[in-house]
Design a protein around this motif. Sequence first.
Motif, PDB file in Angstrom:
ATOM      1  N   VAL A   1     -28.965  -3.770 -11.754  1.00  0.00           N
ATOM      2  CA  VAL A   1     -27.748  -4.380 -12.288  1.00  0.00           C
ATOM      3  C   VAL A   1     -26.724  -4.572 -11.173  1.00  0.00           C
ATOM      4  O   VAL A   1     -26.684  -3.805 -10.201  1.00  0.00           O
ATOM      5  N   ALA A   2     -25.905  -5.612 -11.332  1.00  0.00           N
ATOM      6  CA  ALA A   2     -24.679  -5.771 -10.539  1.00  0.00           C
ATOM      7  C   ALA A   2     -23.624  -6.328 -11.476  1.00  0.00           C
ATOM      8  O   ALA A   2     -23.903  -7.246 -12.269  1.00  0.00           O
ATOM      9  N   GLY A   3     -22.442  -5.742 -11.422  1.00  0.00           N
ATOM     10  CA  GLY A   3     -21.401  -6.192 -12.329  1.00  0.00           C
ATOM     11  C   GLY A   3     -20.087  -5.486 -12.064  1.00  0.00           C
ATOM     12  O   GLY A   3     -19.859  -4.935 -10.986  1.00  0.00           O
TER      13      GLY A   3
ATOM     14  N   SER B   1     -29.158 -14.411 -13.870  1.00  0.00           N
ATOM     15  CA  SER B   1     -27.708 -14.565 -13.883  1.00  0.00           C
ATOM     16  C   SER B   1     -27.228 -14.389 -15.324  1.00  0.00           C
ATOM     17  O   SER B   1     -27.693 -15.090 -16.230  1.00  0.00           O
ATOM     18  N   VAL B   2     -26.315 -13.461 -15.545  1.00  0.00           N
ATOM     19  CA  VAL B   2     -25.828 -13.168 -16.886  1.00  0.00           C
ATOM     20  C   VAL B   2     -24.426 -13.775 -17.032  1.00  0.00           C
ATOM     21  O   VAL B   2     -23.435 -13.220 -16.559  1.00  0.00           O
ATOM     22  N   LEU B   3     -24.367 -14.940 -17.634  1.00  0.00           N
ATOM     23  CA  LEU B   3     -23.082 -15.623 -17.817  1.00  0.00           C
ATOM     24  C   LEU B   3     -22.295 -14.937 -18.923  1.00  0.00           C
ATOM     25  O   LEU B   3     -22.829 -14.577 -19.969  1.00  0.00           O
TER      26      LEU B   3
ATOM     27  N   LYS C   1     -23.279   8.507 -11.036  1.00  0.00           N
ATOM     28  CA  LYS C   1     -24.021   8.894  -9.835  1.00  0.00           C
ATOM     29  C   LYS C   1     -25.108   7.896  -9.447  1.00  0.00           C
ATOM     30  O   LYS C   1     -25.637   7.952  -8.329  1.00  0.00           O
ATOM     31  N   LEU C   2     -25.454   6.970 -10.352  1.00  0.00           N
ATOM     32  CA  LEU C   2     -26.513   6.010 -10.065  1.00  0.00           C
ATOM     33  C   LEU C   2     -25.984   4.719  -9.448  1.00  0.00           C
ATOM     34  O   LEU C   2     -26.779   3.866  -9.033  1.00  0.00           O
ATOM     35  N   LEU C   3     -24.669   4.582  -9.380  1.00  0.00           N
ATOM     36  CA  LEU C   3     -24.054   3.336  -8.931  1.00  0.00           C
ATOM     37  C   LEU C   3     -23.409   3.488  -7.559  1.00  0.00           C
ATOM     38  O   LEU C   3     -23.084   4.591  -7.116  1.00  0.00           O
ATOM     39  N   ALA C   4     -23.200   2.352  -6.905  1.00  0.00           N
ATOM     40  CA  ALA C   4     -22.449   2.280  -5.653  1.00  0.00           C
ATOM     41  C   ALA C   4     -21.582   1.031  -5.686  1.00  0.00           C
ATOM     42  O   ALA C   4     -21.868   0.085  -6.432  1.00  0.00           O
ATOM     43  N   ILE C   5     -20.533   1.027  -4.900  1.00  0.00           N
ATOM     44  CA  ILE C   5     -19.704  -0.164  -4.776  1.00  0.00           C
ATOM     45  C   ILE C   5     -20.528  -1.285  -4.142  1.00  0.00           C
ATOM     46  O   ILE C   5     -21.228  -1.068  -3.148  1.00  0.00           O
ATOM     47  N   LYS C   6     -20.461  -2.463  -4.729  1.00  0.00           N
ATOM     48  CA  LYS C   6     -21.221  -3.603  -4.214  1.00  0.00           C
ATOM     49  C   LYS C   6     -20.776  -3.948  -2.795  1.00  0.00           C
ATOM     50  O   LYS C   6     -19.573  -4.049  -2.535  1.00  0.00           O
ATOM     51  N   PRO C   7     -21.721  -4.129  -1.869  1.00  0.00           N
ATOM     52  CA  PRO C   7     -21.338  -4.579  -0.528  1.00  0.00           C
ATOM     53  C   PRO C   7     -20.498  -5.847  -0.605  1.00  0.00           C
ATOM     54  O   PRO C   7     -20.832  -6.778  -1.344  1.00  0.00           O
ATOM     55  N   ARG C   8     -19.418  -5.891   0.154  1.00  0.00           N
ATOM     56  CA  ARG C   8     -18.422  -6.950  -0.018  1.00  0.00           C
ATOM     57  C   ARG C   8     -18.954  -8.329   0.340  1.00  0.00           C
ATOM     58  O   ARG C   8     -18.446  -9.338  -0.146  1.00  0.00           O
ATOM     59  N   ASN C   9     -19.972  -8.403   1.193  1.00  0.00           N
ATOM     60  CA  ASN C   9     -20.491  -9.703   1.618  1.00  0.00           C
ATOM     61  C   ASN C   9     -21.561 -10.251   0.680  1.00  0.00           C
ATOM     62  O   ASN C   9     -22.011 -11.388   0.844  1.00  0.00           O
ATOM     63  N   LEU C  10     -21.984  -9.469  -0.308  1.00  0.00           N
ATOM     64  CA  LEU C  10     -23.062  -9.883  -1.198  1.00  0.00           C
ATOM     65  C   LEU C  10     -22.514 -10.399  -2.516  1.00  0.00           C
ATOM     66  O   LEU C  10     -21.567  -9.837  -3.076  1.00  0.00           O
ATOM     67  N   SER C  11     -23.133 -11.453  -3.037  1.00  0.00           N
ATOM     68  CA  SER C  11     -22.829 -11.922  -4.377  1.00  0.00           C
ATOM     69  C   SER C  11     -23.426 -10.949  -5.391  1.00  0.00           C
ATOM     70  O   SER C  11     -24.249 -10.087  -5.052  1.00  0.00           O
ATOM     71  N   PHE C  12     -23.032 -11.096  -6.652  1.00  0.00           N
ATOM     72  CA  PHE C  12     -23.650 -10.270  -7.694  1.00  0.00           C
ATOM     73  C   PHE C  12     -25.155 -10.540  -7.765  1.00  0.00           C
ATOM     74  O   PHE C  12     -25.946  -9.611  -7.972  1.00  0.00           O
TER      75      PHE C  12
END
Length: 319
Positions: free
Chosen positions: A78-80, A316-318, A125-136
């Motif tokens: 997941v990314a969101g 892609s989840v719109l 604990k399973l999540l991390a901040i999304k790298p800033r240069n990456l899209s979702f």
Amino acid sequence: MASTVAAIPSLHKAWVYKEYGAAKDVLKLEELPVPPLAPDQVLVKVHAAALNPVDFKRRLGKFKATDSDLPTVPGYDVAGVVAKVGSEVSSLKQGDEVYGDISEFALDKPKQWGSIAQYTAVEEKLLAIKPRNLSFIQAASLPLAIQTAQEGFDKAKLRAGQSVLVLGGAGGVGSLAIQLAKFVYGASLVAATTSTPKLELVKSLGADIVIDYKEKNFEDMPERYDVVFDAVGEPKGTNVVKEGGTAVVLTGPVNPPGFRFVVTSNGSNLVRLKDFLESGTVKPVIDPKGPFDFGSVVDAFCYLEGGRASGKVVISVLQ
């Protein structure tokens, strides 16, 4: 990075199956209650999710002895954006852009309510901040596969200066294993197998030797390796392990000196890779047919199950 969060609805759209079977027969898009939140969890508004072989094997009932209850919303990656936080959450806040593998244990009671949905509940604990240069989309392609490669190399005790053979170099895990071996763990030589159409892709990922498995037998080549990373289930992989080396086996039979493991999700593992991802040293590899839109999840599953994907199949989840 933080994003604006809208009000949370009581219902959301999710792909769900109520019995095991083929995607076209059992997967349905339905409205379901938004998942409840435990104290140590955050509610993620899903922007992208990705498919892995474990998703379709699970849906086919191959792991039913240890599976969570039906009905099931599939999806590990997941990314969101964090929409709400539980009372015990300390490091994440509403609006944070996050990514991760939402099931700590892939096969032992994985999440009943997965990521192929508009909302999913995940332990902090399973999540991390999304790298800033990456899209979702890019971020969603990474968590399960990159942690599988990372944990496999950790367990194999891969060290700088050693040699690695990746069997299945163009797949979701293999494409990241090549990059991690070369640029994170410092392997002196990385070889990889793939099919003819994917030779250039695998070479571009950092492989020093690219073996077209339809034209050459890796056993007949002179090289021997400290670590063989088998992402495809090739029992002959252990035949090219150096004395004192080992083979990481993800599927199929395991011969000495190989070992098998199932990945354990942990957001701290993604944090370890943050600098490599944000610098572009390690890059997501997304199949060119994607991303699939949220209405085409059945097509995405059928494509993945056909075995021809390069890198990851992403949804892609719109909203």
